[in-house]
Design a protein around this motif. Structure first.
Motif, PDB file in Angstrom:
ATOM      1  N   MET A 111       0.218  11.127  -5.437  1.00 27.67           N
ATOM      2  CA  MET A 111      -0.159  10.881  -3.973  1.00 27.67           C
ATOM      3  C   MET A 111      -0.178   9.417  -3.931  1.00 27.67           C
ATOM      4  N   ARG A 112       0.386   8.826  -2.844  1.00 28.14           N
ATOM      5  CA  ARG A 112       0.511   7.550  -2.558  1.00 28.14           C
ATOM      6  C   ARG A 112      -0.490   7.084  -1.392  1.00 28.14           C
ATOM      7  N   TYR A 113      -0.680   5.878  -1.411  1.00 26.86           N
ATOM      8  CA  TYR A 113      -1.521   5.294  -0.071  1.00 26.86           C
ATOM      9  C   TYR A 113      -1.091   4.180   0.258  1.00 26.86           C
ATOM     10  N   ILE A 114      -1.308   3.885   1.652  1.00 29.95           N
ATOM     11  CA  ILE A 114      -0.878   2.697   2.134  1.00 29.95           C
ATOM     12  C   ILE A 114      -1.972   1.401   1.511  1.00 29.95           C
ATOM     13  N   GLU A 115      -1.276   0.538   0.941  1.00 30.24           N
ATOM     14  CA  GLU A 115      -2.020  -0.639   0.650  1.00 30.24           C
ATOM     15  C   GLU A 115      -2.269  -1.417   1.653  1.00 30.24           C
ATOM     16  N   ILE A 116      -3.731  -1.798   2.322  1.00 21.75           N
ATOM     17  CA  ILE A 116      -4.018  -2.614   3.497  1.00 21.75           C
ATOM     18  C   ILE A 116      -4.659  -4.114   2.907  1.00 21.75           C
ATOM     19  N   GLU A 117      -3.735  -5.049   3.315  1.00 18.96           N
ATOM     20  CA  GLU A 117      -4.089  -6.530   3.039  1.00 18.96           C
ATOM     21  C   GLU A 117      -4.852  -7.165   4.066  1.00 18.96           C
ATOM     22  N   LYS A 118      -6.310  -6.906   3.745  1.00 23.22           N
ATOM     23  CA  LYS A 118      -7.000  -7.411   4.948  1.00 23.22           C
ATOM     24  C   LYS A 118      -7.114  -8.767   5.252  1.00 23.22           C
ATOM     25  N   GLU A 119      -6.703  -9.573   4.338  1.00 22.17           N
ATOM     26  CA  GLU A 119      -6.864 -10.985   4.580  1.00 22.17           C
ATOM     27  C   GLU A 119      -5.582 -11.355   5.570  1.00 22.17           C
ATOM     28  N   ARG A 120      -4.686 -10.313   5.683  1.00 19.95           N
ATOM     29  CA  ARG A 120      -3.282 -10.810   6.449  1.00 19.95           C
ATOM     30  C   ARG A 120      -3.555 -10.218   7.831  1.00 19.95           C
ATOM     31  N   ILE A 121      -4.320  -9.359   8.236  1.00 17.45           N
ATOM     32  CA  ILE A 121      -4.626  -8.810   9.420  1.00 17.45           C
ATOM     33  C   ILE A 121      -4.691  -9.873  10.632  1.00 17.45           C
ATOM     34  N   PRO A 122      -3.988  -9.765  11.574  1.00 15.54           N
ATOM     35  CA  PRO A 122      -2.750  -8.711  12.003  1.00 15.54           C
ATOM     36  C   PRO A 122      -1.504  -8.898  11.182  1.00 15.54           C
ATOM     37  N   TYR A 123      -1.199  -7.668  10.894  1.00 15.64           N
ATOM     38  CA  TYR A 123       0.252  -8.182  10.252  1.00 15.64           C
ATOM     39  C   TYR A 123       1.043  -6.583  10.295  1.00 15.64           C
ATOM     40  N   GLU A 124       2.344  -6.866  10.005  1.00 15.98           N
ATOM     41  CA  GLU A 124       3.337  -5.570  10.161  1.00 15.98           C
ATOM     42  C   GLU A 124       3.639  -5.302   8.678  1.00 15.98           C
ATOM     43  N   PHE A 125       4.209  -4.187   8.498  1.00 17.56           N
ATOM     44  CA  PHE A 125       4.757  -3.887   7.306  1.00 17.56           C
ATOM     45  C   PHE A 125       5.781  -2.694   7.435  1.00 17.56           C
ATOM     46  N   GLU A 126       6.823  -2.461   6.785  1.00 14.54           N
ATOM     47  CA  GLU A 126       7.854  -1.182   6.863  1.00 14.54           C
ATOM     48  C   GLU A 126       7.349  -0.320   5.920  1.00 14.54           C
ATOM     49  N   MET A 127       7.544   0.995   6.190  1.00 16.81           N
ATOM     50  CA  MET A 127       7.955   2.140   5.129  1.00 16.81           C
ATOM     51  C   MET A 127       8.987   3.234   5.549  1.00 16.81           C
ATOM     52  N   GLU A 128       9.410   3.804   4.464  1.00 13.02           N
ATOM     53  CA  GLU A 128      10.595   4.667   5.038  1.00 13.02           C
ATOM     54  C   GLU A 128      10.127   6.025   4.693  1.00 13.02           C
ATOM     55  N   PHE A 129      10.451   7.129   5.671  1.00  7.88           N
ATOM     56  CA  PHE A 129      10.206   8.572   5.681  1.00  7.88           C
ATOM     57  C   PHE A 129      11.487   8.943   6.145  1.00  7.88           C
ATOM     58  N   ASP A 130      11.834  10.079   5.116  1.00  8.49           N
ATOM     59  CA  ASP A 130      12.949  10.901   5.467  1.00  8.49           C
ATOM     60  C   ASP A 130      14.242  10.088   5.733  1.00  8.49           C
ATOM     61  N   GLY A 131      14.210   8.971   5.023  1.00  6.58           N
ATOM     62  CA  GLY A 131      15.534   8.014   5.255  1.00  6.58           C
ATOM     63  C   GLY A 131      15.385   7.089   6.421  1.00  6.58           C
ATOM     64  N   GLU A 132      14.259   7.206   7.264  1.00  2.00           N
ATOM     65  CA  GLU A 132      14.203   6.317   8.267  1.00  2.00           C
ATOM     66  C   GLU A 132      13.026   5.284   8.022  1.00  2.00           C
ATOM     67  N   ILE A 133      13.492   4.144   8.614  1.00  2.65           N
ATOM     68  CA  ILE A 133      12.405   3.229   8.640  1.00  2.65           C
ATOM     69  C   ILE A 133      11.356   3.086   9.681  1.00  2.65           C
ATOM     70  N   TYR A 134      10.214   2.863   9.518  1.00  2.00           N
ATOM     71  CA  TYR A 134       9.077   2.860  10.420  1.00  2.00           C
ATOM     72  C   TYR A 134       8.244   1.614  10.345  1.00  2.00           C
ATOM     73  N   GLN A 135       7.861   0.804  11.221  1.00  2.00           N
ATOM     74  CA  GLN A 135       6.905  -0.243  11.356  1.00  2.00           C
ATOM     75  C   GLN A 135       5.676  -0.030  11.408  1.00  2.00           C
ATOM     76  N   PHE A 136       4.691  -0.502  10.943  1.00  2.00           N
ATOM     77  CA  PHE A 136       3.301  -0.236  11.097  1.00  2.00           C
ATOM     78  C   PHE A 136       2.744  -1.845  11.439  1.00  2.00           C
ATOM     79  N   GLU A 137       1.759  -1.655  12.218  1.00  2.80           N
ATOM     80  CA  GLU A 137       1.064  -2.760  12.730  1.00  2.80           C
ATOM     81  C   GLU A 137      -0.553  -2.492  12.386  1.00  2.80           C
ATOM     82  N   ILE A 138      -1.048  -3.174  11.695  1.00  2.00           N
ATOM     83  CA  ILE A 138      -2.697  -3.237  11.450  1.00  2.00           C
ATOM     84  C   ILE A 138      -3.425  -4.421  11.940  1.00  2.00           C
TER      85      ILE A 138
END
Length: 104
Positions: free
Chosen positions: A1-28
């Motif tokens: 099982m995987r989890y999303i690593e949150i880098e609290k010291e970088r907040i606010p920040y964005e990162f990308e993850m791939e799902f079903d061959g598509e890239i999604y951007q997340f902003e924390i």
């Protein structure tokens, strides 16, 4: 099982993850006044869901299946089973954002 690593010291920040061959951007983001986190979801850099509050044991993006979101579930889970809510102190220490495939 995987989890999303949150880098609290970088907040606010964005990162990308791939799902079903598509890239999604997340902003924390973090609200220090209320001591809570929110997440924004983008696809092709276009907003899909903005301001989703991260709540303990509540799946993120639940009920938005009609939108352009990947087929996955993110559940904030407390590994100690003692937290009452997500705080700056316990996120990515005892509370992690686990990623599950909706097909499972």
């Amino acid at each position: 099982m995987r989890y999303i690593e949150i880098e609290k010291e970088r907040i606010p920040y964005e990162f990308e993850m791939e799902f079903d061959g598509e890239i999604y951007q997340f902003e924390i983001l973090y609200n220090s006044y209320g001591d809570y986190f929110t997440i924004n979801l983008y696809h092709n850099h276009e907003p899909v869901i903005i301001g989703e509050k991260i709540v303990l044991h509540q799946p993120l993006f639940d009920g938005f299946e009609h939108l352009d979101i990947p087929m996955f579930i993110v559940i904030p889970y407390d590994t100690t089973e003692s937290a009452l809510r997500i705080t700056y102190e316990n996120l990515n220490e005892d509370v992690f954002l686990y990623v599950l495939d909706k097909a499972n």
